[in-house]
Scaffold this active site. Sequence first.
Site, PDB file in Angstrom:
ATOM      1  NE  ARG A   1      -4.070  -0.301   1.847  1.00  0.00           N
ATOM      2  CZ  ARG A   1      -5.162  -0.466   2.581  1.00  0.00           C
ATOM      3  NH1 ARG A   1      -5.518   0.446   3.451  1.00  0.00           N
ATOM      4  NH2 ARG A   1      -5.877  -1.555   2.465  1.00  0.00           N
TER       5      ARG A   1
ATOM      6  CB  SER B   1      -9.225  -0.095   1.835  1.00  0.00           C
ATOM      7  OG  SER B   1     -10.345  -0.272   2.646  1.00  0.00           O
TER       8      SER B   1
ATOM      9  CD  GLU C   1     -10.090  -5.673  12.123  1.00  0.00           C
ATOM     10  OE1 GLU C   1      -9.278  -6.166  12.917  1.00  0.00           O
ATOM     11  OE2 GLU C   1      -9.764  -5.226  11.023  1.00  0.00           O
TER      12      GLU C   1
ATOM     13  NE  ARG D   1     -11.732  -1.173   6.763  1.00  0.00           N
ATOM     14  CZ  ARG D   1     -10.849  -0.971   7.734  1.00  0.00           C
ATOM     15  NH1 ARG D   1     -11.140  -0.166   8.732  1.00  0.00           N
ATOM     16  NH2 ARG D   1      -9.688  -1.556   7.703  1.00  0.00           N
TER      17      ARG D   1
ATOM     18  CE  LYS E   1     -11.427  -4.655   6.256  1.00  0.00           C
ATOM     19  NZ  LYS E   1     -10.115  -5.301   6.278  1.00  0.00           N
TER      20      LYS E   1
END
Length: 588
Positions: A39, A141, A400, A303, A414
């Site tokens: 990343r 993300s 989480e 998410r 996720k």
Amino acid sequence: YPQNPKTYAIVKQLLAEGNTGELQKYFGSRMEFGTAGLRAAMGAGISHMNDLTIIQTTQGFCRYLEKNFSDLKKRGVVIGFDARAHLSSGGSSKRFARLAANTFISQGVPVYLFSDIIPTPFVPYTVTHLKLCAGIMVTASHNPKQDNGYKVYWENGAQIISPHDKGISQAIEENQEPWPQAWDDKLIDSSLLLHDPYATVNKEYFKDIQKQCFYRNINKETNLKFVHTAVHGVGHKFVQLAFKAFDLSPPFAVPEQKDPDPDFPTVKYPNPEEGKGVLTLSFALAEKDGARIILANDPDADRLAVAEKQESGEWKVFSGNELGALLGWWIFTCWKNNNRDTRAIKDVYMLSSTVSSKILRAIALKEGFHFEETLTGFKWMGNRAKQLMDQGKAVLFAFEEAIGYMCCPAVLDKDGVSAAVITAEMASFLATRNLSLSQQLKAVYDEYGFHITRASYFICHDPKVIQQLFDNLRNFDGKNTYPKSCGRFKVSGIRDLTTGYDSSQPDQKAILPTSKSSQMITFTFANGGVATMRTSGTEPKIKYYSELCAPPGNSDVEQLKKELDELVNALEKHFFQPEKNKLQRKTE
């Protein structure tokens, strides 16, 4: 002839200016390939995400897979991408995905390349569903718009864990010279090794998540209205399809944010974790359309943030721990209603990471199923879930606190799409009982004990300061002594997952795996409080997580909140020492 005229021009300009400082930044060190893959910002040089570094990374990954799978050329890999793009360097998720596909195809490896943008969870889903050797998702993300990333899944459908990161990293080092035709991604379009899983997966995924749909009739009838925002990412189309799969009326989409836009023009950070700023437009739309619940995905839709309008007219944004409590309660309740055989419960598991609320532990203790904690990050929960499933156990749910939820066994990571529609069904069901999500959350806490949590972070760009801060905690009252108290709060236990020390274990050795490369210390306090301090793997932050758990029946919530606030203030003052260490606070 430069392969990428844009990055070439950037470097040429710096050379002409004699700007050694910037050149050092671009070429001084290679991006590190870790368990989260890569990343970094898109741009020129080996420290950034660009055509060359993607080719090199994929060549290394390809060689590593060849070493590990004799049937790689039979099974192949899946590659997906989000909508990120960077004009000045010509980089984009789609371009990177095509270059990666070209690398594998040049070696005779079949590639399942999605023809259009997808949510991140579709990649692990496809690995499992098509029994492939590996998966790659090109996404950053919820990072700032200049960033991109390269996320890697193993054949078990979970993110890679050590030692794969080291093995891949080494293989990248050994394969830096681009192979012939590495840049010519047009070659893939005529290749028989290129497959497009888009249509199949769009059908099968929505079929699979319907196994978590239990109240179709209520969904059809409900007059509850929802607002959804994709925050300029990939989520819009897929959440609409998920609602359809559950027979729910489609949610109102925030028009300014529903279409993918790599500039994320309406938000400062495209991260729903940052709270109300990202939701401003959602609140306005919800007021206009009379919607009571807002569902917000981050840009790659793995998410989910949820907000609900309260009786007072205020909006409550649920923390990741609060939504984890609600979804854990809901998924267990649905399981119990559909499994009359009480003996089956001994094979039921839920997981959460060690920095997340322990509410699932309280529910598990009272209801008789198993709860396990893992290290931070879904790579650990996904891999552990797969191990348990291979032993014939049912892993119903994992979460989480960073608003990540795994609600369906078909995705071992996720997934903000299934979490959004399951939350909508839960809310619709509760509405038939005249209950809001907030009221049900209180009912969960009344039954299993209040779990109050507070988390935040400090920004620190100097690794030396961070090292000193943690060294200080390990040598607090002289050498090799941890703090015995924090202000007025007595410390009753220490677990240090950097060194592997745990004061609560008979042999003083921690049970969870330790990692010398990251800092993480957990303090248990005599008043039942727990606080963890850790460094972030992807950002220049020192994070903290705190929780106060009360047994069922202790209903003085305000007192508990006050106690936790005081504990957090003491933690900041005595353990972080922000003034002395020149730490920058999280800004709302």
